[in-house]
Every structure is written in C-alpha cells, then in structure tokens.
Enzyme design. Structure first.
Site, PDB file in Angstrom:
ATOM      1  N   TYR A 111       0.812  -1.203   0.000  1.00  0.00           N
ATOM      2  CA  TYR A 111       0.000   0.000   0.000  1.00  0.00           C
ATOM      3  C   TYR A 111       0.854   1.266   0.000  1.00  0.00           C
ATOM      4  O   TYR A 111       0.351   2.359   0.232  1.00  0.00           O
ATOM      5  CB  TYR A 111      -0.937   0.016   1.221  1.00  0.00           C
TER       6      TYR A 111
ATOM      7  N   LYS B 132       4.741 -14.158   5.328  1.00  0.00           N
ATOM      8  CA  LYS B 132       4.897 -15.049   4.181  1.00  0.00           C
ATOM      9  C   LYS B 132       6.377 -15.052   3.774  1.00  0.00           C
ATOM     10  O   LYS B 132       6.750 -14.914   2.617  1.00  0.00           O
ATOM     11  CB  LYS B 132       4.004 -14.576   3.025  1.00  0.00           C
TER      12      LYS B 132
ATOM     13  N   ASP C  18     -10.764  -9.128   7.369  1.00  0.00           N
ATOM     14  CA  ASP C  18     -12.028  -9.330   6.657  1.00  0.00           C
ATOM     15  C   ASP C  18     -12.484 -10.779   6.761  1.00  0.00           C
ATOM     16  O   ASP C  18     -13.685 -11.068   6.899  1.00  0.00           O
ATOM     17  CB  ASP C  18     -11.873  -8.944   5.184  1.00  0.00           C
TER      18      ASP C  18
ATOM     19  N   ASP D  16      -5.199  -6.597   6.299  1.00  0.00           N
ATOM     20  CA  ASP D  16      -6.434  -6.226   5.614  1.00  0.00           C
ATOM     21  C   ASP D  16      -7.248  -7.474   5.279  1.00  0.00           C
ATOM     22  O   ASP D  16      -8.448  -7.571   5.567  1.00  0.00           O
ATOM     23  CB  ASP D  16      -6.079  -5.458   4.344  1.00  0.00           C
TER      24      ASP D  16
ATOM     25  N   ASP E 247      -1.214 -17.619   4.841  1.00  0.00           N
ATOM     26  CA  ASP E 247      -2.225 -18.408   4.151  1.00  0.00           C
ATOM     27  C   ASP E 247      -2.702 -19.573   5.020  1.00  0.00           C
ATOM     28  O   ASP E 247      -3.899 -19.861   5.096  1.00  0.00           O
ATOM     29  CB  ASP E 247      -1.715 -18.896   2.799  1.00  0.00           C
TER      30      ASP E 247
END
Length: 326
Positions: free
Chosen positions: A120, A167, A227, A223, A199
């Site tokens: 971002y 990751k 969610d 983010d 993941d």
C-alpha cells in the site's frame, strides 16, 4: 477540556452510520467539539478532488477523526488520511457477540496491522505496455514499531496468545525482515509468541479461532485476515478499527460504503459506534469507552437488529436502543 473531533462521513452508508456514532459520543460525559469535513466520490465529482485541502487540515488539526466510508476513491482518501494523522498501526478487533451467529462464540481476535508500508506504499509503474509493477516496501523501523505496539496491546488488554503473521517462505527479503524484527521484539520482551504463514493462518482462523488472540501483521495480510475474521464472527457490520499514531488517530468501521443499501436507512451502525468507543479509549476515557461497548453488546444480544443480522430494524432504531442503554 474540549476535544476537537473531525467528522468525515464520506459516501454511501458512511453518511448514515457516522451521525449515529456522533450521537453516542454526545451522550457520554466528555466534552467534544465536532468539526465536519467532506471527502469521497461525490466530492470528487463536484470539485475534482476527493480529499479537499480543508478536510485534510481538519484531520491534521483535530484531536481525532471519526471517518465513515468511501467508494471508488478509497485509495485517494483513506490512505492519505491515515498518513495525515500519522497513524502507523491499524487495530481491528473481531469478536463474537452473544445472540449472534458465529463459527465459534468464544472468538476474540485483534489484528494489529502495519499501516504505512507494504504493497500500500503506492509505488506502481508501467514497464512497458501490458506490464505493470508494484514495489513492496518493508523497513526495520516500521516493523519494530508495529511489533512493539502489538505486544504492548496484548499485555495491556490481557491477551495471552500473540501470533506474528508473515509469508517469509516466499517473500524472503521483505517479509523476512518483518518476521525477524517482530521476533526480536518478542524475544527482547521475554514473552511467548508464535509465528504463522498467513495463508495457513487464514485456514486456522476459520477452523479454530479460539486458539488465537492478537495477530501482528504486515499491511495487506492484516487487511485480508481481518475481513476473513469478520465472516467468522458474523459480518463486516460488526468490526470497528482504529488508526493510531503517537498523538492523533482516525477511527472507522471496517465495512465499506455499501452502495447497494445506501439511502435505505438500514445500515448497521454497530461498527461505527464501536469505532467511537475506540476513539474514547485513545483519548484516555476507558470507562466511557467500556460503557459504549457494553451498550452495543446489549443491543447485539437482545436486538433490535438490522437486516444484515436477520432483523428488520433501521439504523435509527439501533442507535436509539444503544442510547437508551447508555
């Protein structure tokens, strides 16, 4: 002392749920002065700029900002506002509430998300026609700041389980630095923590959310995972968030502008009101923040409920019920 709060409703249901949070803040025994600014899609159409200079100034000068939601101009509004208030941490609690459907009623998660870097950072370019690139930025300083905040948050709020999401098996340099730095912070503090590939963590949060507490994340991972957690506890209408810096902060619901229901008066104001409670915490009013959260929890447990939670109440109905409990 009067605290100046910048109020930026934005677009869609942001214009419906933000006044609800203002009403609740006005009902607690704290002196607020509210200043109002505009941002988002409609402002962009009218003025050619989704985040006018006067709105930027309001957020910069206020003690805190209460922000609703925006649509297509989100990247041009939300990211600059987070920078304007010097927020380095995005805090997103995801709790299961009594009376509502959740995959596990004991779920109590908090995502502490790095708020300034990662993908971002806004560094995109076109190498040649049909080939675009995105530069991912990770620094040791920002990684240390978010890890320090995450471990402090866990201790202050009584969370025993801290997980560092990453990751680094693929993004060896960038997430490798994030992971190494966060682990150093945990080791320096002498506290227990675990690390998890983001993941795999996504799967485990669905399968056994009760095993997790505070999750320290890079920007994009926070983010996405928060969610996902919204689905675990019952929907985005339940998730508040805080963008906090050393002094200033911006408080917003995780949900978007929801144009499909905008204007119908049925948006769930819970996340926005809970974001107001986080604003109270930020300003040092812990008792008042707890009262607001307790009122919202009572309404979520007993009703009335908006359609996203299976009811037929309006935004105003739910707001009034929260005010009555206060």
């Amino acid at each position: 002392m009067t605290h100046e709060i910048a109020v930026i409703p934005g677009d869609g249901i942001g214009r419906e749920v933000t006044p609800a949070a203002v009403e609740v803040l006005e009902a607690v025994p704290v002196s607020f002065g509210f200043v109002h600014g505009e941002a988002g899609d409609e402002v962009a159409k009218q003025r050619g700029d989704p985040l006018p200079e006067e709105t930027r100034a309001l957020a910069a000068d206020a003690d805190a900002t209460l922000f609703g939601a925006v649509g297509e101009t989100a990247a041009d509004v939300v990211l600059p506002l987070r920078s304007i208030v010097d927020s380095f941490a995005n805090v997103r609690p995801a709790r299961a509430y009594p009376g509502l459907d959740a995959l596990d009623p004991s779920t109590d998660l908090v995502f502490v998300r790095e708020n300034t870097q990662g993908v971002y950072s806004g560094i995109e370019s076109e190498i040649t026609e049909g080939v675009q690139t995105l530069t991912r930025v990770i620094t040791e300083e920002a990684s240390r700041d978010i890890a320090e905040y995450g471990f402090r948050y866990a201790k202050r709020n009584g969370y025993e389980n801290v997980t560092i999401a990453h990751k680094a098996n693929v993004m060896r340099q960038t997430d490798g630095l994030f992971l190494e730095t966060a682990r150093e912070v945990g080791d320096e503090r002498g506290v227990d923590y675990e690390t998890a590939l983001m993941d795999a963590l996504a799967m485990h949060l669905v399968q056994r959310p009760q095993e997790y507490g505070v999750v320290i994340c890079p920007n994009l991972a926070g983010d996405v995972l928060s969610d996902l957690a919204a689905g675990v506890v019952g929907g985005l209408g339940l998730l508040p968030s805080a963008n906090v810096g050393a002094d200033n902060g911006m408080f917003e619901p995780v949900h978007g502008s929801a144009p499909d229901i905008a204007g119908e008066g049925i948006a769930n104001p819970a996340a926005m009101i809970l974001s107001g409670a986080m604003l109270l915490d930020h300003l040092g009013y812990a008792e008042e923040a707890d009262r607001v959260r307790a009122a919202v929890e009572d309404v979520l447990a007993e009703g009335p409920h908006t359609p996203d939670l299976g009811g037929n109440a309006t935004t105003d109905d739910v707001t009034e019920a929260v005010l009555q409990r206060l």
